[in-house]
Design an enzyme around this catalytic site. Structure first.
Site, mmCIF file in Angstrom:
data_model
loop_
_atom_site.group_PDB
_atom_site.id
_atom_site.type_symbol
_atom_site.label_atom_id
_atom_site.label_comp_id
_atom_site.label_asym_id
_atom_site.label_seq_id
_atom_site.Cartn_x
_atom_site.Cartn_y
_atom_site.Cartn_z
ATOM 1 N N ARG A 289 -14.926 -5.091 0.788
ATOM 2 C CA ARG A 289 -14.089 -5.045 2.000
ATOM 3 C C ARG A 289 -13.265 -3.743 2.031
ATOM 4 O O ARG A 289 -12.663 -3.352 1.047
ATOM 5 C CB ARG A 289 -13.159 -6.263 2.020
ATOM 6 C CG ARG A 289 -12.128 -6.266 3.137
ATOM 7 C CD ARG A 289 -10.801 -5.679 2.714
ATOM 8 N NE ARG A 289 -9.754 -5.858 3.709
ATOM 9 C CZ ARG A 289 -8.564 -5.272 3.642
ATOM 10 N NH1 ARG A 289 -8.268 -4.497 2.631
ATOM 11 N NH2 ARG A 289 -7.664 -5.462 4.581
ATOM 12 N N THR B 70 0.944 -1.107 0.000
ATOM 13 C CA THR B 70 0.000 0.000 0.000
ATOM 14 C C THR B 70 0.969 1.135 0.000
ATOM 15 O O THR B 70 2.103 0.946 0.444
ATOM 16 C CB THR B 70 -0.787 -0.005 1.335
ATOM 17 O OG1 THR B 70 -1.805 -0.997 1.270
ATOM 18 C CG2 THR B 70 -1.411 1.319 1.687
ATOM 19 N N GLY C 258 0.003 -3.215 5.418
ATOM 20 C CA GLY C 258 -0.074 -4.584 5.936
ATOM 21 C C GLY C 258 -1.504 -4.981 6.237
ATOM 22 O O GLY C 258 -2.444 -4.417 5.657
ATOM 23 N N ASP D 55 -7.638 -0.734 6.518
ATOM 24 C CA ASP D 55 -7.299 0.420 7.355
ATOM 25 C C ASP D 55 -7.044 1.687 6.541
ATOM 26 O O ASP D 55 -7.174 2.795 7.054
ATOM 27 C CB ASP D 55 -6.052 0.107 8.192
ATOM 28 C CG ASP D 55 -4.850 -0.264 7.309
ATOM 29 O OD1 ASP D 55 -5.044 -0.910 6.250
ATOM 30 O OD2 ASP D 55 -3.719 0.089 7.686
HETATM 31 N N1 ASP Z 1 -3.325 -2.185 4.537
HETATM 32 C C1 ASP Z 1 -3.890 -2.591 3.291
HETATM 33 C C2 ASP Z 1 -5.268 -3.138 3.548
HETATM 34 O O1 ASP Z 1 -5.464 -3.817 4.545
HETATM 35 C C3 ASP Z 1 -3.147 -3.636 2.537
HETATM 36 C C4 ASP Z 1 -1.669 -3.677 2.657
HETATM 37 O O2 ASP Z 1 -1.042 -2.704 3.019
HETATM 38 O O3 ASP Z 1 -1.112 -4.758 2.355
HETATM 39 O O4 ASP Z 1 -6.103 -2.944 2.700
#
Ligand code: ASP
Length: 313
Positions: free
Chosen positions: A194, A166, A218, A197
């Site tokens: 969905r 991200t 994450g 964060d």
């Molecule tokens: N934080 C992002 C989410 O949960 C995805 C990621 O950073 O891997 O959508």
């Protein structure tokens, strides 16, 4: 003047610094830094060429926060919008709202004159199809089969090069104002609709000139349950150093009971421009650039091993 970003922000960090050098605001800088990441076809975690959801559709999320006014804007589960960060900024500036999702956000994008862009590239589709067609039993669009399948295959569905990303940007301008921006195509192969964060102010993004700013990447469900970005800023408000604040917010992740427990990484800055990165997993880095640097530098994130009820990574 200073800009920091998640490692995949390297393609935009120099543009962000140029905005600050030209007298632009921290808000202008984070938007300018994120747009090239959203357009980068090699990055399958953000904007154009992001990995799609369960149904093979790319849905993007983004948020932006102004540390001077605590105003914020965000969009979630938006289709066909390459620059979700700019749409989030329009929500902040043009509407009396903070967060728009789905068809409402798409309608607003049209009203604001954003072009419709098909975000699904052949590359991203091939990564999705390989997992979907060969490894996942048919009928997994239904809830129970989805849950069962995702336990076993979700990790495989991610970009092998960059399984968890991200883009995060934090900027501090010449007047000492802070701003934070986050943009993502979210968890690849997510259930349609969905949100993670990234578009949730306080979870994946928070900025307050008085204390500091933080942003996350994450497993978003973990940062959402602890309001991780806001926690860092709260700890700074209570007088902790930046390092102590980031360590405390990251360590807390270890108390989450979560069958999908995964990596969460943060970048953070305090009001004076000290900066750091943190992760509950090893070997994570972030990038930074000050106005006296000709090119950006990459620095390791502090690894805070997750304890408590969570699994160690
Ligand atoms: N934080 C992002 C989410 O949960 C995805 C990621 O950073 O891997 O959508």
């Amino acid at each position: 003047m200073l800009v920091i970003a998640s490692a995949n922000g390297a393609v935009g960090i120099e543009a962000a610094m140029q905005v600050l050098r030209d007298g632009g605001s921290a808000l202008d800088a984070v938007e300018a830094g994120i747009r090239p990441v959203e357009s980068n076809p090699a990055d399958h975690t953000v904007g154009y060429s992001g990995l799609p959801n369960l149904l093979g559709v790319v849905e993007v999320d983004a948020s932006i926060m102004d540390g001077r006014t605590l105003q914020a804007g965000a969009v979630g589960a938006v289709q066909n919008c390459e620059h979700a960060i700019s749409l989030a900024r329009k929500v902040m500036e043009e509407l009396p709202h903070v967060l728009l999702v789905g068809s409402g956000a798409e309608r607003f994008a049209k009203e604001m004159g954003f072009p419709e862009t098909d975000l699904l590239t052949a590359d991203a589709k091939a990564i999705w199809a390989e997992i979907f067609d060969t490894k996942v039993p048919s009928g997994c669009q239904e809830r129970m089969a989805y849950v069962e399948s995702i336990r076993r295959y979700a990790k495989l569905a991610a970009d092998p090069e960059r399984p968890n990303e991200t883009v995060n940007f934090i900027a501090r301008d010449a007047r000492g104002n802070l701003a934070t921006g986050v943009s993502t195509s979210g968890w690849s192969w997510k259930y349609p609709g969905r949100l993670g964060d990234s578009p949730v102010i306080g979870a994946g993004n928070y900025a307050d000139n008085r204390y500091g700013a933080a942003a996350c990447t994450g497993r978003g469900e973990m940062a959402m349950r602890l309001c991780t970005a806001h926690s860092v800023v709260t700890y700074l408000k209570l007088g902790m150093t930046l390092e102590a604040a980031g360590r405390a917010a990251t360590a807390e992740l270890g108390y989450l009971v979560d069958p999908y427990f995964g990596r969460v990484s943060l970048i953070a800055m305090d009001a004076r421009g000290n900066h750091a990165g943190f992760s509950n997993g090893p070997d994570a880095t972030y990038v930074y650039m000050t106005d006296d640097m000709r090119i950006y530098a990459e620095a390791p994130r502090i690894h805070v091993a997750a304890g408590g009820a969570g699994r160690r990574l």
